[in-house]
Design a protein around this motif. Structure first.
Motif, PDB file in Angstrom:
ATOM      1  N   LYS A 106       8.109 121.436 118.082  1.00  0.00           N
ATOM      2  CA  LYS A 106       7.114 122.497 118.283  1.00  0.00           C
ATOM      3  C   LYS A 106       6.059 122.093 119.304  1.00  0.00           C
ATOM      4  O   LYS A 106       5.495 122.928 119.988  1.00  0.00           O
ATOM      5  N   SER A 107       5.815 120.776 119.456  1.00  0.00           N
ATOM      6  CA  SER A 107       4.839 120.303 120.438  1.00  0.00           C
ATOM      7  C   SER A 107       5.376 120.371 121.859  1.00  0.00           C
ATOM      8  O   SER A 107       4.639 120.166 122.813  1.00  0.00           O
ATOM      9  N   GLY A 108       6.696 120.650 122.017  1.00  0.00           N
ATOM     10  CA  GLY A 108       7.291 120.786 123.337  1.00  0.00           C
ATOM     11  C   GLY A 108       8.108 119.593 123.784  1.00  0.00           C
ATOM     12  O   GLY A 108       8.743 119.632 124.834  1.00  0.00           O
ATOM     13  N   THR A 109       8.099 118.516 123.014  1.00  0.00           N
ATOM     14  CA  THR A 109       8.889 117.339 123.394  1.00  0.00           C
ATOM     15  C   THR A 109      10.348 117.525 122.985  1.00  0.00           C
ATOM     16  O   THR A 109      10.660 118.260 122.054  1.00  0.00           O
ATOM     17  N   LEU A 110      11.223 116.845 123.701  1.00  0.00           N
ATOM     18  CA  LEU A 110      12.654 116.936 123.454  1.00  0.00           C
ATOM     19  C   LEU A 110      13.095 115.759 122.591  1.00  0.00           C
ATOM     20  O   LEU A 110      12.736 114.615 122.859  1.00  0.00           O
ATOM     21  N   GLU A 111      13.863 116.044 121.552  1.00  0.00           N
ATOM     22  CA  GLU A 111      14.450 115.015 120.708  1.00  0.00           C
ATOM     23  C   GLU A 111      15.890 115.389 120.424  1.00  0.00           C
ATOM     24  O   GLU A 111      16.289 116.545 120.565  1.00  0.00           O
ATOM     25  N   PHE A 112      16.684 114.406 120.030  1.00  0.00           N
ATOM     26  CA  PHE A 112      18.098 114.620 119.751  1.00  0.00           C
ATOM     27  C   PHE A 112      18.405 114.314 118.299  1.00  0.00           C
ATOM     28  O   PHE A 112      17.968 113.294 117.778  1.00  0.00           O
ATOM     29  N   ALA A 113      19.173 115.195 117.676  1.00  0.00           N
ATOM     30  CA  ALA A 113      19.718 114.913 116.351  1.00  0.00           C
ATOM     31  C   ALA A 113      21.005 114.142 116.593  1.00  0.00           C
ATOM     32  O   ALA A 113      21.925 114.630 117.237  1.00  0.00           O
ATOM     33  N   MET A 114      21.053 112.922 116.107  1.00  0.00           N
ATOM     34  CA  MET A 114      22.198 112.050 116.348  1.00  0.00           C
ATOM     35  C   MET A 114      23.162 112.108 115.167  1.00  0.00           C
ATOM     36  O   MET A 114      22.764 111.898 114.022  1.00  0.00           O
ATOM     37  N   PHE A 115      24.420 112.400 115.484  1.00  0.00           N
ATOM     38  CA  PHE A 115      25.482 112.461 114.485  1.00  0.00           C
ATOM     39  C   PHE A 115      26.545 111.432 114.854  1.00  0.00           C
ATOM     40  O   PHE A 115      26.921 111.313 116.019  1.00  0.00           O
ATOM     41  N   THR A 116      27.015 110.682 113.864  1.00  0.00           N
ATOM     42  CA  THR A 116      28.108 109.738 114.066  1.00  0.00           C
ATOM     43  C   THR A 116      29.227 110.118 113.115  1.00  0.00           C
ATOM     44  O   THR A 116      29.025 110.168 111.894  1.00  0.00           O
ATOM     45  N   ASN A 117      30.381 110.399 113.692  1.00  0.00           N
ATOM     46  CA  ASN A 117      31.552 110.859 112.926  1.00  0.00           C
ATOM     47  C   ASN A 117      31.194 112.021 111.997  1.00  0.00           C
ATOM     48  O   ASN A 117      31.634 112.088 110.855  1.00  0.00           O
ATOM     49  N   GLY A 118      30.359 112.928 112.485  1.00  0.00           N
ATOM     50  CA  GLY A 118      30.014 114.138 111.746  1.00  0.00           C
ATOM     51  C   GLY A 118      28.876 114.006 110.772  1.00  0.00           C
ATOM     52  O   GLY A 118      28.446 114.991 110.188  1.00  0.00           O
ATOM     53  N   ALA A 119      28.350 112.801 110.571  1.00  0.00           N
ATOM     54  CA  ALA A 119      27.244 112.587 109.625  1.00  0.00           C
ATOM     55  C   ALA A 119      25.939 112.417 110.403  1.00  0.00           C
ATOM     56  O   ALA A 119      25.887 111.698 111.410  1.00  0.00           O
ATOM     57  N   PHE A 120      24.880 113.066 109.909  1.00  0.00           N
ATOM     58  CA  PHE A 120      23.575 112.952 110.558  1.00  0.00           C
ATOM     59  C   PHE A 120      23.038 111.541 110.372  1.00  0.00           C
ATOM     60  O   PHE A 120      23.069 110.984 109.283  1.00  0.00           O
ATOM     61  N   ILE A 121      22.533 110.962 111.468  1.00  0.00           N
ATOM     62  CA  ILE A 121      21.972 109.616 111.421  1.00  0.00           C
ATOM     63  C   ILE A 121      20.447 109.674 111.459  1.00  0.00           C
ATOM     64  O   ILE A 121      19.777 109.226 110.541  1.00  0.00           O
TER      65      ILE A 121
END
Length: 134
Positions: A106-121
């Motif tokens: 919401k603050s405007g910064t970019l982040e990535f949701a990291m998934f390994t073999n389909g599981a959220f890390i």
């Protein structure tokens, strides 16, 4: 006579459009999302996946329960950026597939949701230039 000259000139212009040299400089759409999986290092154990293989992996992840659950949990603080900037990589010699899904905070910064073999890390921020100086 005027019609013949007009027809010949129009034909010449059309012919030159197809046969004549074009502009070799092409505009490139800037990529606002940095490449997470290629740091320019000599470590070749992680390589990016592109094309139809990437599309299959992304489609499977986006339709999975793990992604849907994580997306709903992130909904309060993040906005899903879309599938165009999703990055996929594999670890050479292992059966590990990593997927980085971009979200805007919401603050405007970019982040990535990291998934390994389909599981959220975890959520990760893009690497900076200092991260690659080693």
């Amino acid at each position: 006579m005027k019609k013949i000259v007009t027809l010949l000139c129009a034909s010449l212009i059309v012919l030159l459009m197809f046969v004549g040299p074009g502009n070799s400089v092409k505009a490139v759409k800037p990529n606002l999302v940095p490449d997470l999986f290629s740091c320019g290092c000599d470590d070749h154990s992680i390589y990016p996946i592109t094309g139809s293989e990437k599309n299959k992996i992304v489609a499977e992840l986006l339709s999975s329960n793990a992604f849907q659950t994580q997306k709903s949990l992130l909904k309060k603080e993040y906005t899903f950026k879309g599938v165009n900037e999703v990055q996929v990589a594999k670890v050479e010699g292992a059966n590990i597939v990593m997927v980085a899904v971009p979200f805007f905070k919401k603050s405007g910064t970019l982040e990535f949701a990291m998934f390994t073999n389909g599981a959220f890390i975890d959520m990760a921020t893009p690497p900076t230039e200092e991260d690659h100086n080693h």
